[in-house]
Write a protein that holds these residues in place. Structure first.
Motif, short mmCIF file in Angstrom:
data_model
loop_
_atom_site.label_atom_id
_atom_site.label_comp_id
_atom_site.label_asym_id
_atom_site.label_seq_id
_atom_site.Cartn_x
_atom_site.Cartn_y
_atom_site.Cartn_z
N ALA A 321 43.36 36.98 30.20
CA ALA A 321 43.32 35.52 30.31
C ALA A 321 42.35 35.12 31.41
O ALA A 321 42.42 35.63 32.53
CB ALA A 321 44.72 34.97 30.59
N GLY A 322 41.45 34.21 31.09
CA GLY A 322 40.46 33.77 32.06
C GLY A 322 39.26 34.69 32.18
O GLY A 322 38.33 34.39 32.93
N GLY A 323 39.27 35.82 31.45
CA GLY A 323 38.15 36.76 31.52
C GLY A 323 37.03 36.38 30.58
O GLY A 323 37.13 35.43 29.79
N ASN A 324 35.94 37.14 30.66
CA ASN A 324 34.79 36.86 29.80
C ASN A 324 34.11 38.18 29.40
O ASN A 324 34.60 39.26 29.73
CB ASN A 324 33.80 35.93 30.51
N ILE A 325 33.00 38.07 28.71
CA ILE A 325 32.29 39.26 28.23
C ILE A 325 31.83 40.14 29.39
O ILE A 325 31.83 41.38 29.30
CB ILE A 325 31.08 38.85 27.36
N GLN A 326 31.47 39.53 30.50
CA GLN A 326 30.99 40.31 31.63
C GLN A 326 32.07 41.27 32.13
O GLN A 326 31.75 42.35 32.67
CB GLN A 326 30.55 39.37 32.77
N SER A 327 33.33 40.94 31.92
CA SER A 327 34.41 41.81 32.39
C SER A 327 34.50 43.11 31.59
O SER A 327 35.15 44.06 32.01
CB SER A 327 35.76 41.07 32.32
N ILE A 328 33.88 43.15 30.41
CA ILE A 328 33.88 44.39 29.60
C ILE A 328 32.44 44.85 29.34
O ILE A 328 32.19 45.59 28.39
CB ILE A 328 34.62 44.17 28.27
#
Length: 349
Positions: A321-328
């Motif tokens: 929740a609140g994450g985006n593509i950059q987090s993966i």
């Protein structure tokens, strides 16, 4: 004896869903195929030491015929239909009258049935027998909509107007015709030959999360890939499924975004509604896995999304929740490298 594998929402004993599944199997399908040389099987009625998922995968690839009931748009059924279509193997689709088909499948020939009395049952049996008797002329709607670039080269691309229906239908075979026709026992992909060359066009299957879709597209562009998003491509007078197949014919990899776009629960229960992907996303996920193998498909899942049980055990990239593509970002790079792409990780910084 040949095998007919029935896929449908089964439901718990005593529910309306289970009653409909049993009625369709026992009153329609089994009697209709009794003199056609088929042994009819359904996943919950099989005696096997294998897992249900392994049995389903085996039957999807090996059964001479599959009959799918699309009523209720069960996510597992949608996924399995996508896999079967990608294998270019015979499938008969059925749906209860009054139900709405998703747009990916709305153009396919489907037996619309009702089982209100003996006459309805007999008419549905006859419809099933008619489809079975015509199987010698079966061709997957997916395969029909795919054109072969190899065929176009041989026939001479200049001889065909690229905007015509013929050009669309002539693009056939390269993917379906080259498919190995078998999935392995757990949808784990076979390794691609190290010598294989894949285009850097990458398909993005998505639902209603436009922000995540756009973020992934821009991220792939930074890695020197060309993201293919269906609604951004020209129509060329095609149906949705023709457009899907035409545009995906050139890709070497696919990302599937499972985002909380729909809600659902088991019918006839008091269970709380849970977030789910759109049914078209689930269908296209199965379509790409069946066509290219799971090593060339990467699922990305938003927090809170319930996945179909057919995808249990499938490794996916989780966005909290609140994450985006950059987090993966590093996970995506690793997946693309594992698929034999050259990727410069410095470009994600």
């Amino acid at each position: 004896m040949r095998t007919c594998f029935v896929i449908c929402a089964i439901g718990n004993p005593g529910t309306e869903v289970r009653q409909r599944a049993d009625d369709l199997l026992e009153l329609v399908i089994e009697p209709a195929l009794a003199d056609r040389g088929y042994s009819v099987v359904r996943s919950d009625k099989m005696a096997s030491f294998s897992t249900i998922t392994m049995d389903i995968v085996r039957l999807l690839s090996e059964a001479e015929l599959v009959i799918a009931d699309l009523t209720d748009l069960n996510p597992n059924v949608m996924y399995e239909v996508g896999v079967r279509h990608a294998l270019n193997a015979p499938i008969i689709m059925m749906c209860r009258e009054g139900a709405t088909l998703p747009f990916d499948l709305a153009g396919y020939r489907t037996i619309m049935y009702r089982l209100h009395g003996p006459r309805d049952v007999r008419q549905t049996q006859i419809a099933v027998q008619g489809f079975v008797d015509a199987l010698d002329h079966y061709s997957s709607p997916v395969a029909d909509a795919i054109s072969s670039k190899r065929f176009l080269r041989e026939a001479g691309a200049a001889a065909v107007d690229p905007r015509s229906t013929d050009a669309i239908l002539l693009s056939m075979n390269e993917r379906i015709g080259g498919l190995e026709a078998k999935l392995n026992a757990a949808f784990s992909a076979k390794e691609s030959p190290r010598t294989a060359k894949y285009t850097r066009d990458v398909f993005i299957v998505h639902g209603h999360d436009s922000e995540l879709k756009t973020e992934l597209a821009r991220f792939l562009e930074r890695l020197e890939f060309n993201p293919i998003i269906l609604h951004e491509q020209p129509e060329r007078g095609q149906t949705i499924i023709q457009k899907l197949d035409f545009e995906s014919s050139k890709v070497g990899f696919a990302f599937v975004l499972h985002t909380p776009d729909d809600q659902g629960c088991k019918k006839g229960t008091s269970e709380t509604l849970v977030d789910r992907s759109r049914q078209n996303v689930v269908f296209e996920h199965g379509l790409f896995v069946g066509r290219y193998g799971s090593c060339r498909v990467c699922a990305i899942v938003r927090a809170g999304v319930e996945l179909p049980s057919d995808l249990s055990g499938v490794v996916y990239k989780y966005i909290p929740a609140g994450g985006n593509i950059q987090s993966i970002a590093l996970d995506i790079v690793r997946e693309l490298r594992a698929a034999d792409y050259d990727v410069d990780a410095n470009k994600i910084m």
